[in-house]
Design a protein around this motif. Structure first.
Motif, short mmCIF file in Angstrom:
data_model
loop_
_atom_site.label_atom_id
_atom_site.label_comp_id
_atom_site.label_asym_id
_atom_site.label_seq_id
_atom_site.Cartn_x
_atom_site.Cartn_y
_atom_site.Cartn_z
N LEU A 9 -13.68 2.15 2.86
CA LEU A 9 -12.58 1.26 2.53
C LEU A 9 -11.99 1.73 1.21
N ILE A 10 -10.73 2.14 1.22
CA ILE A 10 -10.03 2.49 -0.02
C ILE A 10 -9.22 1.25 -0.41
N ALA A 11 -9.79 0.48 -1.32
CA ALA A 11 -9.18 -0.79 -1.70
C ALA A 11 -8.12 -0.57 -2.77
N THR A 12 -6.99 -1.24 -2.60
CA THR A 12 -5.87 -1.10 -3.54
C THR A 12 -5.41 -2.48 -3.98
N PRO A 13 -6.19 -3.14 -4.83
CA PRO A 13 -5.84 -4.50 -5.25
C PRO A 13 -4.49 -4.54 -5.96
N GLY A 14 -3.68 -5.51 -5.57
CA GLY A 14 -2.38 -5.68 -6.21
C GLY A 14 -1.28 -4.87 -5.59
N SER A 15 -1.59 -4.04 -4.60
CA SER A 15 -0.56 -3.21 -3.95
C SER A 15 -0.35 -3.70 -2.52
N GLY A 16 0.88 -4.00 -2.17
CA GLY A 16 1.19 -4.45 -0.82
C GLY A 16 1.30 -3.30 0.16
#
Length: 342
Positions: free
Chosen positions: A92-99
């Motif tokens: 999982l490449i999580a990108t918090p704050g990016s839509g």
């Protein structure tokens, strides 16, 4: 690879069949997120660990290291504590704050591909004939080598005359042997190069394409010695100029008694003698005395030119062909014409 509510899921690579683009995809994701300034964290997301809190599954890597170095660090981290050292697992490449729209824009943006460096010969020679045979089988089954374009100058022919792009064959074999995503820049193709040497050792025929590189292939001392014992016809000499490997092929086909034995076994099995390609029945057309002389035997196994001295050819290695079909096939093998459908 798929979008999720938390970022992007990169599916695992299982053997050689699932997600063959794993390394390229992960490196491209990191490069494009770097380029777009999108912060991200990478977590192990394999099914056996999905019940573990996300914070305990985070994979550590050096964010300022080269992309290839980061990939190696992630592989070591994802295999830590297991018996495996090379498994490429679901992430999982999580990108918090990016839509999702921002992620899609970053992925579609132009970015510089990872630098491709020429591999040393010692690494290229890790490719074995078995790797090449598997690559050939995959291409014949309809798979592709998307990192490689179609060949411009040469074809690699199977012994049935099917033309394949040499760099595609070797590229797939290299991926299997070394465990990388191979690109054209990793190796060179041409006479005197490891690529062509190993393809020919595996039994493929390298021939110039029509309108391709006109430079003749150099003859080895071994080929010259065999040619002295062959007494080829003028037409066979032109075939040999197209591909000297056909010398060995022609010599095998002329083994005393081999054609006679094959014809006898073929008649015992089928009740008559006919061409396996065009289905010509020469006895029906020309009578028994002349008819049998119209059928010749052809080696149709891929590795005939690489048989060791003393190899006992089996009649299953042979095919009954009329003189016309046999002649056309030999010409295709040496000049790289349209594929022969056996």
């Amino acid at each position: 690879m798929e979008l999720s509510s938390d970022g992007i899921i990169l599916h695992s690579r299982s053997g050689t069949d699932r997600n063959r683009d794993y390394k390229r995809a992960l490196e491209l994701l990191m490069a494009r997120f770097d380029h777009a300034g999108i912060p991200y964290e990478i977590y192990l997301d394999s099914r056996p660990v999905q019940h573990i809190p996300l914070t305990q599954r985070r994979l550590a890597f050096d964010r300022v290291a080269a992309i290839s170095t980061r990939f190696d660090q992630l592989v070591r981290a994802m295999n830590a504590g297991s018996a495996s050292h090379g498994a490429w697992r679901r992430l999982l490449i999580a990108t918090p704050g990016s839509g999702s729209e921002e992620l899609v824009a970053a992925l579609n943006a132009h970015a510089v591909s990872p630098t491709i460096e020429r591999l040393p010969a010692s690494q290229l020679r890790q490719v074995t004939s078995a790797h090449i045979h598997k690559a050939v089988a995959r291409l014949l089954a309809g798979e592709d080598a998307p990192n490689f374009a179609s060949s411009r100058d040469y074809d690699a022919l199977t012994d049935d005359g099917v033309p394949l792009a040499p760099k595609k064959v070797f590229g797939l074999a290299l991926e299997e042997a070394v465990g990388i995503d191979a690109y054209p820049g990793h190796f060179s193709a041409g006479w005197g190069q490891v690529c062509f040497e190993l393809l020919e050792t595996a039994g493929l025929w390298i021939v110039p394409k029509s309108g391709g590189d006109p430079r003749p292939r150099p003859r080895s001392a071994e080929v010259e010695a065999e040619l002295a014992d062959l007494a080829p016809t003028e037409e066979e000499r032109s075939w040999i100029e197209g591909n000297p490997k056909i010398v060995s092929h022609l010599k095998r086909e002329r083994q005393p008694g081999l054609a006679k034995q094959k014809r006898a076994e073929f008649i015992a099995e089928h009740g008559r003698l006919f061409c396996e390609e065009c289905r010509l029945d020469p006895v029906e057309r020309y009578g028994p005395e002349a008819g049998h002389a119209c059928i010749e035997v052809h080696h149709h196994r891929v590795h005939v030119a690489n048989m060791k001295p003393g190899h006992l050819t089996l009649t299953d290695d042979l095919k009954c062909l009329c003189a016309n079909c046999h002649r056309v096939l030999h010409r295709k093998l040496t000049l790289g014409l349209a594929a022969w459908t056996a």
